[in-house]
Write a protein that holds these residues in place. Structure first.
Motif, mmCIF file in Angstrom:
data_model
loop_
_atom_site.group_PDB
_atom_site.id
_atom_site.type_symbol
_atom_site.label_atom_id
_atom_site.label_comp_id
_atom_site.label_asym_id
_atom_site.label_seq_id
_atom_site.Cartn_x
_atom_site.Cartn_y
_atom_site.Cartn_z
ATOM 1 N N VAL A 482 -17.735 8.226 -38.274
ATOM 2 C CA VAL A 482 -17.639 7.719 -39.643
ATOM 3 C C VAL A 482 -18.006 6.232 -39.664
ATOM 4 C CG1 VAL A 482 -16.032 7.111 -41.503
ATOM 5 C CG2 VAL A 482 -15.935 9.385 -40.472
ATOM 6 N N ARG A 483 -17.447 5.491 -38.736
ATOM 7 C CA ARG A 483 -17.713 4.048 -38.711
ATOM 8 C C ARG A 483 -19.200 3.778 -38.478
ATOM 9 N NH1 ARG A 483 -14.045 -0.443 -35.446
ATOM 10 N NH2 ARG A 483 -14.890 -2.253 -36.545
ATOM 11 N N GLU A 484 -19.815 4.571 -37.613
ATOM 12 C CA GLU A 484 -21.247 4.396 -37.358
ATOM 13 C C GLU A 484 -22.075 4.749 -38.594
ATOM 14 O OE1 GLU A 484 -21.826 6.986 -34.077
ATOM 15 O OE2 GLU A 484 -20.906 5.653 -32.602
ATOM 16 N N ALA A 485 -21.685 5.822 -39.284
ATOM 17 C CA ALA A 485 -22.416 6.225 -40.491
ATOM 18 C C ALA A 485 -22.331 5.144 -41.566
ATOM 19 C CB ALA A 485 -21.864 7.542 -41.026
ATOM 20 N N LEU A 486 -21.132 4.619 -41.780
ATOM 21 C CA LEU A 486 -20.955 3.590 -42.803
ATOM 22 C C LEU A 486 -21.716 2.325 -42.443
ATOM 23 C CD1 LEU A 486 -17.140 4.045 -43.554
ATOM 24 C CD2 LEU A 486 -19.085 5.006 -44.788
ATOM 25 N N ALA A 487 -21.733 1.976 -41.165
ATOM 26 C CA ALA A 487 -22.483 0.795 -40.732
ATOM 27 C C ALA A 487 -23.974 0.976 -40.989
ATOM 28 C CB ALA A 487 -22.222 0.530 -39.248
ATOM 29 N N ALA A 488 -24.430 2.235 -40.948
ATOM 30 C CA ALA A 488 -25.840 2.515 -41.223
ATOM 31 C C ALA A 488 -26.132 2.584 -42.715
ATOM 32 C CB ALA A 488 -26.235 3.828 -40.555
ATOM 33 N N GLY A 489 -25.100 2.511 -43.551
ATOM 34 C CA GLY A 489 -25.278 2.566 -45.000
ATOM 35 C C GLY A 489 -25.179 3.955 -45.589
ATOM 36 N N VAL A 511 -9.072 12.225 -45.368
ATOM 37 C CA VAL A 511 -8.984 10.831 -45.819
ATOM 38 C C VAL A 511 -8.509 9.923 -44.686
ATOM 39 C CG1 VAL A 511 -7.738 9.265 -47.364
ATOM 40 C CG2 VAL A 511 -8.714 11.387 -48.252
ATOM 41 N N GLN A 512 -7.513 10.372 -43.942
ATOM 42 C CA GLN A 512 -7.010 9.528 -42.859
ATOM 43 C C GLN A 512 -8.060 9.343 -41.769
ATOM 44 O OE1 GLN A 512 -3.493 8.650 -44.751
ATOM 45 N NE2 GLN A 512 -4.314 7.785 -42.864
ATOM 46 N N THR A 513 -8.862 10.354 -41.524
ATOM 47 C CA THR A 513 -9.956 10.214 -40.558
ATOM 48 C C THR A 513 -10.983 9.212 -41.066
ATOM 49 O OG1 THR A 513 -9.620 12.476 -39.785
ATOM 50 C CG2 THR A 513 -11.748 11.460 -39.296
ATOM 51 N N ALA A 514 -11.282 9.272 -42.359
ATOM 52 C CA ALA A 514 -12.191 8.292 -42.950
ATOM 53 C C ALA A 514 -11.620 6.883 -42.844
ATOM 54 C CB ALA A 514 -12.470 8.653 -44.408
ATOM 55 N N ARG A 515 -10.320 6.752 -43.061
ATOM 56 C CA ARG A 515 -9.672 5.446 -42.932
ATOM 57 C C ARG A 515 -9.786 4.917 -41.500
ATOM 58 N NH1 ARG A 515 -5.723 3.729 -46.640
ATOM 59 N NH2 ARG A 515 -4.349 3.023 -44.949
ATOM 60 N N ARG A 516 -9.632 5.804 -40.523
ATOM 61 C CA ARG A 516 -9.803 5.375 -39.134
ATOM 62 C C ARG A 516 -11.225 4.896 -38.875
ATOM 63 N NH1 ARG A 516 -6.880 6.354 -34.795
ATOM 64 N NH2 ARG A 516 -8.595 7.172 -33.541
ATOM 65 N N GLY A 517 -12.158 5.387 -39.684
ATOM 66 C CA GLY A 517 -13.538 4.927 -39.593
ATOM 67 C C GLY A 517 -13.837 3.740 -40.488
ATOM 68 N N TRP A 518 -12.788 3.101 -41.040
ATOM 69 C CA TRP A 518 -12.889 1.886 -41.862
ATOM 70 C C TRP A 518 -13.548 2.145 -43.216
ATOM 71 C CZ3 TRP A 518 -11.808 -3.308 -39.796
ATOM 72 C CH2 TRP A 518 -11.259 -3.267 -38.502
ATOM 73 N N ALA A 519 -13.397 3.338 -43.764
ATOM 74 C CA ALA A 519 -14.041 3.673 -45.033
ATOM 75 C C ALA A 519 -13.261 3.104 -46.217
ATOM 76 C CB ALA A 519 -14.151 5.186 -45.181
ATOM 77 N N THR A 520 -13.980 2.573 -47.181
ATOM 78 C CA THR A 520 -13.402 2.148 -48.450
ATOM 79 C C THR A 520 -13.695 3.210 -49.498
ATOM 80 O OG1 THR A 520 -15.399 1.006 -49.203
ATOM 81 C CG2 THR A 520 -13.862 -0.258 -47.820
ATOM 82 N N ALA A 521 -13.017 3.131 -50.630
ATOM 83 C CA ALA A 521 -13.224 4.124 -51.688
ATOM 84 C C ALA A 521 -14.662 4.146 -52.176
ATOM 85 C CB ALA A 521 -12.269 3.854 -52.849
ATOM 86 N N ALA A 522 -15.296 2.977 -52.208
ATOM 87 C CA ALA A 522 -16.671 2.895 -52.710
ATOM 88 C C ALA A 522 -17.653 3.651 -51.830
ATOM 89 C CB ALA A 522 -17.095 1.427 -52.820
ATOM 90 N N GLN A 523 -17.285 3.916 -50.589
ATOM 91 C CA GLN A 523 -18.194 4.596 -49.655
ATOM 92 C C GLN A 523 -17.963 6.104 -49.601
ATOM 93 O OE1 GLN A 523 -16.760 1.923 -46.553
ATOM 94 N NE2 GLN A 523 -18.860 1.203 -46.207
ATOM 95 N N VAL A 524 -17.021 6.600 -50.392
ATOM 96 C CA VAL A 524 -16.676 8.020 -50.389
ATOM 97 C C VAL A 524 -17.120 8.636 -51.711
ATOM 98 C CG1 VAL A 524 -14.811 9.700 -50.188
ATOM 99 C CG2 VAL A 524 -14.709 7.565 -48.873
ATOM 100 N N VAL A 525 -18.036 9.575 -51.656
ATOM 101 C CA VAL A 525 -18.662 10.130 -52.844
ATOM 102 C C VAL A 525 -17.639 10.721 -53.805
ATOM 103 C CG1 VAL A 525 -20.206 11.953 -53.673
ATOM 104 C CG2 VAL A 525 -20.862 10.560 -51.693
ATOM 105 N N ASN A 526 -16.672 11.476 -53.299
ATOM 106 C CA ASN A 526 -15.765 12.180 -54.198
ATOM 107 C C ASN A 526 -14.562 11.346 -54.657
ATOM 108 O OD1 ASN A 526 -15.321 12.743 -51.359
ATOM 109 N ND2 ASN A 526 -13.712 14.178 -51.950
ATOM 110 N N THR A 527 -14.713 10.041 -54.609
ATOM 111 C CA THR A 527 -13.804 9.172 -55.362
ATOM 112 C C THR A 527 -14.384 8.888 -56.747
ATOM 113 O OG1 THR A 527 -14.854 7.136 -54.546
ATOM 114 C CG2 THR A 527 -13.019 8.031 -53.247
#
Length: 538
Positions: A482-489, A511-527
């Motif tokens: 997740v962290r790598e994907a977000l870093a890639a945009g 959601v908790q897995t996404a949080r471990r990957g440093w995800a914010t709400a803006a980076q999650v489509v289904n927010t």
């Protein structure tokens, strides 16, 4: 008795039935019933008293009788008899030491011991070698294991849902806090810990030893104990002085590397005070994996999720109808739910043909009239064929609101072929998301050899999101990916892959897995609101 206590006793019953060579289907039925009860929204004791407990899936007449006995008497007579006969404390200790359950019972009978302490005394007296099948090497290994120091770890990490069930139940019973790997939401937990606060620790340590989840104590000192379950899983209890509770919780939560970078930790009654004394911002537990003392991002929250974009129904291998899944999603406060049943190439289960996809669409339209303004989206978890084509024709895909592309068969493809296969699918203009990208089954098989860097590049080009699948066996993408994907945009989707109404609860794990990957709400489509989800498909 509350639901958790009832589920714990059924779980223990299932474990002992397995050890007693009972019908394996019976043991599995009790284990499934325990899972159902643990997640049931209503008090099971009340359903039992009202004669309605068989309304729950998987509760038949035999289990109903056991539940009534448990609720009315506080125990199950056959379970108590099995505990006397099989000595679960010795089984748990034996598994912790690396022995199988039956071997543990055989050893206990040969040495004529009935408790873990008696087994330790026999070992100290040099009697292990007198037991059949215990040679010098096995004796040395057992003695070394009995004297082991350092953090106790299970033979294999626990899946996240099982770790939380176990440690969460113990923490609730002792009015303590979950710590260790589960509090960081690791997908496979090895350090299981609970931290409590008490000026006088003896009473809590005694209560810990008497919990139904704990069958033996392998370590105990003034403010700490390690107990094991019947499966041989060690759980650490730390009873801190009230003025040091925060310090103990920080130390028992973070990874060794994270905590070492903060040492020496100041004494403090809560975590906020620890971080304040260190002069650094409070850090969410999910981020306490690597040394970090900066300002954490505003991570996505469960309440940010507006809908679930991956679930199954009785049209393929799900257990609930379209309407039942929709109503369950409404109860969770969602605005939308995408029904993504399988396509024929999945093979192992029933998949929908083009005609069936269209007939399902009619049912979804009727359901939407009933559930409006909530929206059930027409979707598909469409298999990616070995050559990269999708398992449904484009004219059918064009009718859908949401298309997930998935690899099921051929997981062992070589890296270039697998990457080309997925890349071709992501270039289909109807695909919105790549499901469980690495084909992950934790502890069961290795991830597939997909080149994620290449897939990130294609996903960014095509606007396709990558899924964080909330099934406990998957949690795919992993936090690291997740962290790598977000870093890639690349954007992500937190989904459950739910096959039942209860399965929608796995959104928490996604959601908790996404949080471990440093995800914010803006980076999650289904927010995002429904209009945004529908925009690409018009």
């Amino acid at each position: 008795m509350d639901n958790r206590s009832i589920a714990d006793r059924l779980e223990a019953f299932a474990s002992l039935l397995e050890l007693a060579d009972a019908n394996p289907y019976t043991a599995r039925a009790y284990r499934r019933a325990a899972e159902t009860i643990r997640s049931a929204p209503l008090p099971i004791a009340e359903l039992v008293a009202a004669g309605r407990v068989r309304e729950l899936r998987g509760i038949g007449p035999g289990i109903e009788v056991r539940l009534r006995e448990l609720v009315e008497t506080g125990d199950i007579a056959e379970l108590a008899e099995l505990e006397r006969e099989l000595a679960p404390d010795l089984i748990g200790l034996g598994r912790y030491l690396g022995l199988g359950a039956k071997r543990s019972v055989e050893l206990a009978r040969a040495l004529e011991v009935r408790t873990a302490d008696e087994l330790r005394e026999a070992a100290a007296a040099g009697r292990l070698a007198s037991a059949p099948g215990i040679g010098p090497k096995t004796e040395a290994r057992l003695l070394e294991a009995l004297a082991r120091e350092g953090e106790p770890r299970p033979p294999r990490g626990l899946l996240l849902n099982h770790a939380w069930e176990l440690v969460g139940g113990i923490a609730a019973a002792l009015d303590g806090a979950v710590a260790g790997d589960p509090r960081r939401w690791r997908d496979s937990s090895e350090r299981l810990a609970v931290v409590c606060s008490a000026a006088r620790p003896a009473e809590l340590l005694d209560r810990f030893a008497e919990l139904p989840q704990i069958v033996a104590i392998v370590e105990r000192d003034k403010r700490r104990a390690v107990g094991v379950t019947i499966e041989g899983v060690p759980v650490e209890l730390v009873v801190a002085e009230p003025k040091r509770f925060g310090t103990a919780l920080v130390r028992a939560t973070g990874s060794a590397a994270y905590v070492a970078a903060l040492e020496p930790l100041p004494d403090a009654p809560d975590e906020e005070a620890v971080y304040g004394a260190l002069g650094i911002p409070w850090c969410p537990p999910e981020l306490r994996e690597r040394p970090f003392d900066g300002e954490p991002p505003a991570l996505v929250e469960l309440d940010d999720i507006r809908g679930d974009l991956h679930c199954h129904t009785t049209w393929s291998d799900g257990r609930a109808s379209v309407e039942e899944m929709g109503r369950a999603a409404i109860e969770r406060g969602y605005d939308y739910l995408a029904v993504c049943d399988h396509t024929p190439a999945v093979g192992a289960v029933r998949g929908l043909t083009p005609d069936e996809v269209r007939r399902q669409g009619e049912e979804i339209a009727e359901t939407n009239e009933v559930l409006a303004p909530f929206r059930v989206l027409r979707g598909s978890e469409c298999d990616i064929l070995p050559d990269g084509r999708l398992d449904l024709p484009d004219d059918v895909l064009a009718e859908l609101d949401w298309v997930q592309a998935s690899v099921h068969g051929g997981q062992r493809m070589k890296r270039p072929e697998m990457t080309k296969r997925v890349e071709e699918a992501l270039r289909n203009p109807h695909v919105r998301c790549l499901s469980h990208p690495k084909g992950r089954y934790i502890h069961r098989r290795p991830e597939n050899e997909l080149d994620l860097d290449r897939i990130f590049s294609v996903a960014l080009e095509t606007g396709v999101a990558l899924e964080v699948n909330g099934l406990p066996l998957r949690l795919d993408l992993s936090a690291e990916h997740v962290r790598e994907a977000l870093a890639a945009g690349v954007e992500i989707v937190c989904s459950t892959d739910a096959h039942s109404t209860v399965g929608l609860g796995n959104m928490l794990l996604a959601v908790q897995t996404a949080r471990r990957g440093w995800a914010t709400a803006a980076q999650v489509v289904n927010t995002r609101p429904l209009e945004s989800i529908l925009r690409k498909s018009g």
